[in-house]
Design a protein around this motif. Structure first.
Motif, PDB file in Angstrom:
ATOM      1  N   PHE A 107       6.625   7.182  27.904  1.00  0.00           N
ATOM      2  CA  PHE A 107       6.365   7.245  29.340  1.00  0.00           C
ATOM      3  C   PHE A 107       7.369   8.145  30.051  1.00  0.00           C
ATOM      4  O   PHE A 107       7.039   8.759  31.071  1.00  0.00           O
ATOM      5  N   GLY A 108       8.572   8.239  29.499  1.00  0.00           N
ATOM      6  CA  GLY A 108       9.588   9.067  30.136  1.00  0.00           C
ATOM      7  C   GLY A 108       9.234  10.540  30.121  1.00  0.00           C
ATOM      8  O   GLY A 108       9.419  11.250  31.130  1.00  0.00           O
ATOM      9  N   ALA A 109       8.727  11.040  28.984  1.00  0.00           N
ATOM     10  CA  ALA A 109       8.392  12.458  28.887  1.00  0.00           C
ATOM     11  C   ALA A 109       7.263  12.822  29.844  1.00  0.00           C
ATOM     12  O   ALA A 109       7.304  13.863  30.516  1.00  0.00           O
ATOM     13  N   ARG A 110       6.269  11.957  29.950  1.00  0.00           N
ATOM     14  CA  ARG A 110       5.143  12.250  30.840  1.00  0.00           C
ATOM     15  C   ARG A 110       5.531  12.112  32.304  1.00  0.00           C
ATOM     16  O   ARG A 110       5.031  12.851  33.162  1.00  0.00           O
ATOM     17  N   ALA A 111       6.420  11.169  32.593  1.00  0.00           N
ATOM     18  CA  ALA A 111       6.914  11.059  33.964  1.00  0.00           C
ATOM     19  C   ALA A 111       7.764  12.271  34.337  1.00  0.00           C
ATOM     20  O   ALA A 111       7.685  12.770  35.467  1.00  0.00           O
ATOM     21  N   MET A 112       8.577  12.773  33.391  1.00  0.00           N
ATOM     22  CA  MET A 112       9.362  13.974  33.651  1.00  0.00           C
ATOM     23  C   MET A 112       8.464  15.169  33.936  1.00  0.00           C
ATOM     24  O   MET A 112       8.721  15.954  34.867  1.00  0.00           O
TER      25      MET A 112
END
Length: 404
Positions: A107-112
């Motif tokens: 989820f972090g990569a897509r939120a970034m």
């Protein structure tokens, strides 16, 4: 509904009560909706300052959470032009500080990526994250989640010089990246482009004309990904035919060495396809010879009016001679002044010195002075990672170099 329709004073009182617990409530399946609505309705001033001050310390954890990342994304609409204590700058500061950890999360990569593509993000904030991505490029290029951000940097960021700085970061790890499914895709993007030829040349020199021949041997030993990288190089449209011929000659030598060491012929379909492509490339290649010296017949007196039309003058002779480092099939090849070439040692040929028996030696050019070694590979010397140099884009710097 209370957050939407309440008066400003009542909404401020609500934010004061909820803000200290906003990170905890934001990761709950029901509480996250209330927190997101409260952030959407927050007014500039004291309400946004309270939200920013209580969420600042929990941004990395929220970005990695399935529900919490939407709480952080809701803060992007605070804008980048407001005062620092009520703007969205705290989101990008946290991403920059914990980039490697957040970028490897699902989820972090897509939120970034959503934060980087947001219209509320400034160009300077994108640069801040781009520096962190370049610094950790070797790790992120082989991570399923981090690869999304490397792809964004290569394809969508539009930073001038991004290919160059990524090539410098990935070249020392080429033997591992070229044999990885995701890493090979990143290497292919750097090779199959003509916008920054120096980035492409660095990858090609490291792979095919490295002083350590085991780099190419290890890549060819991987029949799934490594061979596909070599095939993509020989089939790419960004490389000239003469350069492909030199690369094919080097690959042919490596294939012969591989067959002798393995004691068997080429049975793999990918290896057979590569062998056929190498043979076809060499069969259709034409040797590139340097310009011929003036013949003896032209060395006559310039006083004769008949011979003046055919005698090459000094000016004409200098124009016909190709400068050192010039490559006839690559308009982006570098040229160096005579004073530079005479004072610097010849360290490495352009695309190597391994040519066919009946082909001339290709032109040489000196490599930059600041060079180091790592397992036999040429590597430039970089500034410390802990002190990154601010990057520049196409609108602020004509050369557009990004220095991590």
């Amino acid at each position: 509904r209370l957050a939407e329709r309440a008066a400003s004073a009542l909404r401020l009182a609500l934010v004061q009560r909820v803000a200290p617990h906003m990170a905890t409530i934001g990761v709950h399946k029901n509480g996250t909706w209330a927190v997101q609505k409260l952030i959407d309705c927050a007014e500039p001033g004291e309400q946004r300052r309270l939200i920013v001050s209580h969420l600042r310390a929990f941004v990395p954890q929220l970005l990695l959470d399935q529900l919490g990342n939407y709480v952080v994304q809701g803060c992007l609409k605070f804008g980048c032009t407001a005062a620092n204590d009520e703007s969205n700058q705290f989101v990008f500061d946290a991403i920059h500080a914990r980039c490697l950890e957040v970028a490897q999360g699902r989820f972090g990569a897509r939120a970034m990526r959503t934060c980087l593509e947001s219209t509320s993000a400034s160009r300077l904030q994108q640069k801040l994250v781009a520096v962190a991505l370049v610094t950790n490029a070797a790790t992120l290029a082989t991570n399923p989640n981090g690869h999304l951000l490397i792809t964004w940097l290569l394809d969508a960021s539009r930073f001038q010089g991004r290919m160059r700085v990524l090539a410098h970061q990935l070249a020392p790890h080429l033997r591992y990246l070229a044999t990885h499914k995701l890493g090979a895709a990143a290497i292919g993007k750097l090779v199959d482009q003509a916008f920054e030829p120096d980035a492409r040349d660095l990858i090609l020199n490291t792979l095919f004309f490295n002083p350590d021949p085991s780099v190419l041997d290890d890549v060819l030993a991987d029949h799934v990904q490594g061979v596909q990288v070599v095939l993509r190089v020989l089939q790419g449209s960004a490389i000239g035919d003469a350069e492909k011929a030199r690369i094919a000659d080097r690959v042919r030598s490596a294939l012969d060495s591989y067959r002798r060491s393995s004691g068997s012929g080429t049975t793999n379909a990918a290896m057979q396809r590569l062998s056929d492509l190498v043979a076809s490339t060499l069969a259709h290649s034409q040797p590139v010879y340097p310009p011929a010296m003036p013949s003896v017949a032209h060395r006559v007196s310039a006083t004769s009016p008949v011979q003046q039309d055919v005698m090459p003058t000094a000016h004409h002779f200098m124009q016909t001679q190709q400068p050192l480092g010039f490559h006839p099939t690559n308009s982006g090849a570098m040229s160096f002044p005579a004073s530079h070439t005479q004072s610097q040692p010849m360290m490495m040929p352009r695309y190597g010195g391994m040519v066919g028996a009946n082909q001339p030696m290709p032109p040489f050019y000196p490599m930059p002075q600041q060079m180091g070694t790592n397992n036999g590979m040429y590597m430039p010397m970089y500034p410390p990672v802990s002190d990154p140099v601010p990057v520049s884009d196409e609108s602020s710097t004509p050369h557009g170099s990004i220095n991590p």
